[in-house]
Design a protein around this motif. Structure first.
Motif, mmCIF file in Angstrom:
data_model
loop_
_atom_site.group_PDB
_atom_site.id
_atom_site.type_symbol
_atom_site.label_atom_id
_atom_site.label_comp_id
_atom_site.label_asym_id
_atom_site.label_seq_id
_atom_site.Cartn_x
_atom_site.Cartn_y
_atom_site.Cartn_z
ATOM 1 N N ASP A 13 0.864 -1.140 -0.049
ATOM 2 C CA ASP A 13 0.040 0.001 0.022
ATOM 3 C C ASP A 13 0.737 1.131 -0.119
ATOM 4 O O ASP A 13 0.340 2.208 0.502
ATOM 5 N N ILE A 14 2.217 1.227 -0.495
ATOM 6 C CA ILE A 14 3.155 2.327 -0.692
ATOM 7 C C ILE A 14 2.385 3.573 -1.223
ATOM 8 O O ILE A 14 2.777 4.715 -1.116
ATOM 9 N N THR A 15 1.811 3.055 -2.537
ATOM 10 C CA THR A 15 1.366 4.247 -3.116
ATOM 11 C C THR A 15 0.175 5.152 -2.513
ATOM 12 O O THR A 15 0.134 6.138 -2.426
ATOM 13 N N ALA A 16 -0.654 4.183 -1.751
ATOM 14 C CA ALA A 16 -1.754 5.273 -1.056
ATOM 15 C C ALA A 16 -0.967 5.930 0.075
ATOM 16 O O ALA A 16 -1.590 7.121 0.354
ATOM 17 N N GLN A 17 0.167 5.459 0.545
ATOM 18 C CA GLN A 17 0.641 6.094 1.598
ATOM 19 C C GLN A 17 1.302 7.272 1.081
ATOM 20 O O GLN A 17 1.523 8.390 1.714
ATOM 21 N N GLN A 18 1.905 7.379 -0.142
ATOM 22 C CA GLN A 18 2.544 8.508 -0.799
ATOM 23 C C GLN A 18 1.601 9.368 -1.117
ATOM 24 O O GLN A 18 1.766 10.766 -1.156
ATOM 25 N N GLN A 19 0.345 8.926 -1.684
ATOM 26 C CA GLN A 19 -0.456 10.105 -2.038
ATOM 27 C C GLN A 19 -1.092 10.754 -0.826
ATOM 28 O O GLN A 19 -1.169 12.041 -0.843
ATOM 29 N N ARG A 20 -1.222 9.991 0.173
ATOM 30 C CA ARG A 20 -1.607 10.672 1.604
ATOM 31 C C ARG A 20 -0.656 11.748 1.735
ATOM 32 O O ARG A 20 -0.436 12.942 2.195
ATOM 33 N N ASP A 21 0.644 11.354 1.712
ATOM 34 C CA ASP A 21 2.050 12.168 1.877
ATOM 35 C C ASP A 21 1.826 13.552 1.226
ATOM 36 O O ASP A 21 2.122 14.646 1.962
ATOM 37 N N LEU A 22 1.656 13.474 0.114
ATOM 38 C CA LEU A 22 1.517 14.797 -0.834
ATOM 39 C C LEU A 22 0.134 15.674 -0.391
ATOM 40 O O LEU A 22 0.220 16.949 -0.462
ATOM 41 N N LEU A 23 -0.784 14.980 -0.224
ATOM 42 C CA LEU A 23 -2.052 15.836 0.547
ATOM 43 C C LEU A 23 -1.624 16.423 1.692
ATOM 44 O O LEU A 23 -1.929 17.506 2.119
ATOM 45 N N VAL A 24 -0.994 15.619 2.708
ATOM 46 C CA VAL A 24 -0.568 16.260 3.814
ATOM 47 C C VAL A 24 0.356 17.519 3.707
ATOM 48 O O VAL A 24 0.322 18.530 4.533
ATOM 49 N N TYR A 25 1.097 17.153 2.921
ATOM 50 C CA TYR A 25 2.412 18.189 2.416
ATOM 51 C C TYR A 25 1.524 19.576 2.182
ATOM 52 O O TYR A 25 2.071 20.853 2.647
ATOM 53 N N ILE A 26 0.677 19.258 1.088
ATOM 54 C CA ILE A 26 0.122 20.623 0.532
ATOM 55 C C ILE A 26 -0.948 21.413 1.470
ATOM 56 O O ILE A 26 -0.905 22.335 1.689
#
Length: 236
Positions: free
Chosen positions: A154-167
């Motif tokens: 589920d690394i892709t889902a975690q990375q997407q969450r990363d980007l949303l949290v970052y923005i």
């Protein structure tokens, strides 16, 4: 610097500052941070019931990420109930208030976006890359307080969450100023993050209706709610 030399200093601090959560110290012109197991009192014993396990997990995470070449603080020493890391500079949210120039601040923000993209290119995720968890020092970025489990299924889902949290964090700390936020996001996209950004854009399309509800709160809502409006607007 020899390991035994700095370890002597660490042992002295462990004795003199026993139980103190975080202690900074200098050795041979460099700054380090000693972190000990959190000493809980009262109700916190129930809310955070395993402080020792938490510290051990942090140690294991730093070791694992360092082996993978992730930009994390150097783990100088660790043992029963403590760890010591090398200083990696101040968090980006600190620089927002203390950068000597707008040009440097823009560079710091762009460096943070580039670093997050490179972390994702390594097949890793942070879990909560808010600006307070991204440190900058002399052009180098390091991430602290990783929360992602790094499971590849589920690394892709975690990375997407990363980007949303970052923005979200960019708008939380900078405010409703896209002209200041967008260069950081552009840096992320230009450093290999474009496919993941587009995936987030697709995901956010299904949430655009929410902005009609929270638009009246975009300037008077709470510090965590206001950025949601600008996050959605970014992907609109």
């Amino acid at each position: 610097m020899t390991t035994s030399a700095i370890q002597t200093v660490i042992d002295q601090l462990l004795s003199a500052k026993k139980g103190e959560r975080v202690v900074s110290f200098e050795f041979e012109g460099n700054r380090y941070w000693l972190k000990q197991t959190e000493q809980l009192t009262g109700a916190m014993r129930w809310l955070k019931s395993k402080p020792h396990e938490s510290l051990q997990l942090e140690i294991e995470t730093l070791l694992t990420l360092a082996r993978k070449g992730a930009p994390v603080p150097e783990l100088v020493s660790y043992g029963e109930g403590y760890l010591v890391v090398a200083d990696v500079g101040s968090p980006v949210n600190y620089w927002l208030a203390n950068s000597p120039s707008e040009a440097q601040l823009t560079q710091i923000l762009q460096d943070s976006g580039t670093a997050l993209a490179k972390l994702h290119q390594q097949g890793l995720a942070h879990g909560r890359p808010a600006l307070r968890d991204i440190c900058w020092k002399a052009g180098k970025v390091a991430f602290i307080d990783f929360e992602a489990n790094q499971r590849h299924d589920d690394i892709t889902a975690q990375q997407q969450r990363d980007l949303l949290v970052y923005i979200h964090s960019l708008y939380r700390y900078i405010g409703p100023y896209p002209e200041k936020v967008e260069p950081a996001i552009t840096a992320y996209r230009s450093a290999g993050g474009e496919p993941l950004w587009r995936a987030c854009q697709q995901k956010m399309r299904g949430w655009q209706w929410l902005n009609y509800l929270i638009a009246p709160l975009k300037t008077i809502g709470g510090k965590d709610l206001r950025p949601v409006y600008w996050l959605l607007k970014h992907f609109a």
